[in-house]
Write an enzyme that holds these catalytic residues in place. Structure first.
Site, PDB file in Angstrom:
ATOM      1  N   ASP A   1       0.857  -1.176   0.000  1.00  0.00           N
ATOM      2  CA  ASP A   1       0.000   0.000   0.000  1.00  0.00           C
ATOM      3  C   ASP A   1       0.899   1.232   0.000  1.00  0.00           C
ATOM      4  O   ASP A   1       1.769   1.372   0.864  1.00  0.00           O
ATOM      5  CB  ASP A   1      -0.901   0.013   1.238  1.00  0.00           C
ATOM      6  CG  ASP A   1      -1.850   1.195   1.233  1.00  0.00           C
ATOM      7  OD1 ASP A   1      -2.866   1.138   0.522  1.00  0.00           O
ATOM      8  OD2 ASP A   1      -1.563   2.193   1.941  1.00  0.00           O
TER       9      ASP A   1
ATOM     10  N   GLU B   1      -1.712  -1.559  -5.771  1.00  0.00           N
ATOM     11  CA  GLU B   1      -2.936  -0.871  -6.164  1.00  0.00           C
ATOM     12  C   GLU B   1      -2.778  -0.296  -7.570  1.00  0.00           C
ATOM     13  O   GLU B   1      -1.720   0.228  -7.923  1.00  0.00           O
ATOM     14  CB  GLU B   1      -3.251   0.255  -5.189  1.00  0.00           C
ATOM     15  CG  GLU B   1      -3.505  -0.210  -3.771  1.00  0.00           C
ATOM     16  CD  GLU B   1      -3.604   0.954  -2.812  1.00  0.00           C
ATOM     17  OE1 GLU B   1      -4.704   1.201  -2.287  1.00  0.00           O
ATOM     18  OE2 GLU B   1      -2.578   1.621  -2.589  1.00  0.00           O
TER      19      GLU B   1
ATOM     20  N   ASP C   1      -2.829   1.724   6.699  1.00  0.00           N
ATOM     21  CA  ASP C   1      -2.056   1.292   5.536  1.00  0.00           C
ATOM     22  C   ASP C   1      -1.681  -0.190   5.624  1.00  0.00           C
ATOM     23  O   ASP C   1      -1.693  -0.899   4.613  1.00  0.00           O
ATOM     24  CB  ASP C   1      -0.796   2.140   5.394  1.00  0.00           C
ATOM     25  CG  ASP C   1      -1.122   3.611   5.144  1.00  0.00           C
ATOM     26  OD1 ASP C   1      -2.194   3.886   4.576  1.00  0.00           O
ATOM     27  OD2 ASP C   1      -0.309   4.472   5.527  1.00  0.00           O
TER      28      ASP C   1
END
Length: 374
Positions: free
Chosen positions: A178, A262, A344
């Protein structure tokens, strides 16, 4: 380097820029007239007219002229590739300016490397500022060397051809990553990496930018300040790039079976004027690019999660999904199971679970992930 070699560098880089601009203008005019061309036709055409129109080009090695036209052809190839991918920025080739700050030229042929020296055709032996930087083992074939100038400093890079055996597939636990602004990357195994930021150097860049704006453009003091500013910005860029390479190397060297990141809409996120500078300094896209090709080298599966997968809103313990999660909520608190965890880290754990197809309750199947072929 001696004065003769520096003079040749300036002469060759200027000639390469001239040939590149000629080839670009030729391509544009021929396309507009309905008679498109390619680099081989351009090389023939340039060779047929250069003695009459550009007699001074005879002083420049032929390979420098060839490589300049080839560089333009590569720029067009990249332009059409981005169009096919539907990229926001197509990147049509631009004319090069002598004030651009970066000029380069390339050599092929007899290139030799020692511990701290390199020998280029015509130029001769050049002492390198860094040792053990270029390959000396003789296992790779040297294709070409490119000399470039950045803010008054000369650099050389070489392109080599090497046979690399197929990597052994990694088998360790998958890792989810992340990315963020406060922490550049948080991994599902608990590791964290910070953004490298030098406040003193940042202040120096801002001061030099203000100083440059007060100078008369094109004047000697303007040029001096421009070189200082370029060197300061290059130092910032080099520090950031080194940090990213160290991070991506550490992650891939741990040999996870897969890396899940991501799929962020970075071009859309930088439109937020409050966060744009911080996002650009974090270089999320560059980190993902490095992870992707280093994963290929190490036999690691590289996965980009679906852009709409709510990794931050889902509880990594029970799978409960929060409907509202503000950016200011740095600690994730689950109302269902009582889990309290860093936001996170929670997102990174959810991303890691995607590699094994672990679907969270209530999550549509189509939002699981999109594998990127390597």
């Amino acid at each position: 380097m001696n004065k003769r070699q520096i003079g040749l560098f300036i002469q060759y880089s200027g000639a390469a820029r001239f040939v590149y601009n000629w080839a670009l203008a030729d391509r544009i005019s021929r396309y507009e007239s309905g008679n498109p061309t390619n680099r081989f036709d351009q090389m023939k055409r340039f060779n047929s007219i250069k003695d009459k129109e550009f007699p001074w080009i005879r002083e420049i090695p032929y390979v420098v002229q060839q490589e300049a036209i080839k560089n333009l052809d590569d720029a067009y190839t990249n332009f059409f590739r981005r169009i096919k991918k539907g990229a926001d920025k197509k990147g049509f080739p631009k004319f090069k300016s002598r004030y651009q700050g970066i000029c380069n030229f390339s050599f092929r042929g007899s290139i030799h490397i020692n511990l701290n020296k390199i020998k280029l055709p015509i130029i001769g032996w050049l002492k390198l500022a860094q040792k053990n930087y270029l390959p000396l083992d003789g296992k790779c074939k040297i294709n070409k060397a490119t000399v470039s100038n950045k803010s008054g400093r000369w650099f050389v890079s070489i392109q080599v051809e090497e046979t690399i055996p197929d990597p052994i597939p990694a088998t360790n636990k998958p890792i989810g990553i992340d990315v963020g602004i406060n922490k550049l990357a948080v991994l599902s195994d608990g590791r964290e990496y910070d953004v490298i930021y030098n406040p003193r150097l940042d202040k120096k860049v801002k001061r030099l930018q203000r100083e440059l704006s007060r100078r008369t453009k094109g004047g000697s003091n303007w040029n001096k300040t421009k070189i200082k500013l370029g060197r300061a910005m290059n130092k910032v860029s080099s520090t950031r790039t080194t940090n990213l390479h160290n991070i991506s190397k550490n992650i891939t060297n741990s040999k996870p079976s897969s890396i899940i990141v991501e799929n962020l809409n970075i071009s859309g996120m930088v439109k937020n004027r409050h966060l744009a500078k911080s996002i650009q300094e974090s270089s999320w896209g560059e980190l993902q690019r490095q992870l992707e090709y280093k994963s290929l080298w190490n036999g690691i599966e590289f996965i980009k999660a679906d852009r709409w997968y709510p990794s931050s809103k889902i509880c990594s313990n029970c799978g409960n999904k929060k409907e509202v999660l503000l950016l200011s909520d740095r600690i994730y608190k689950c109302e269902n199971c009582g889990l309290i965890i860093d936001r996170d880290l929670n997102a990174a754990i959810n991303l890691a679970a995607l590699s094994e197809g672990q679907n969270k309750p209530g999550l549509p199947e189509e939002l699981i992930c999109n594998n990127v072929s390597l």
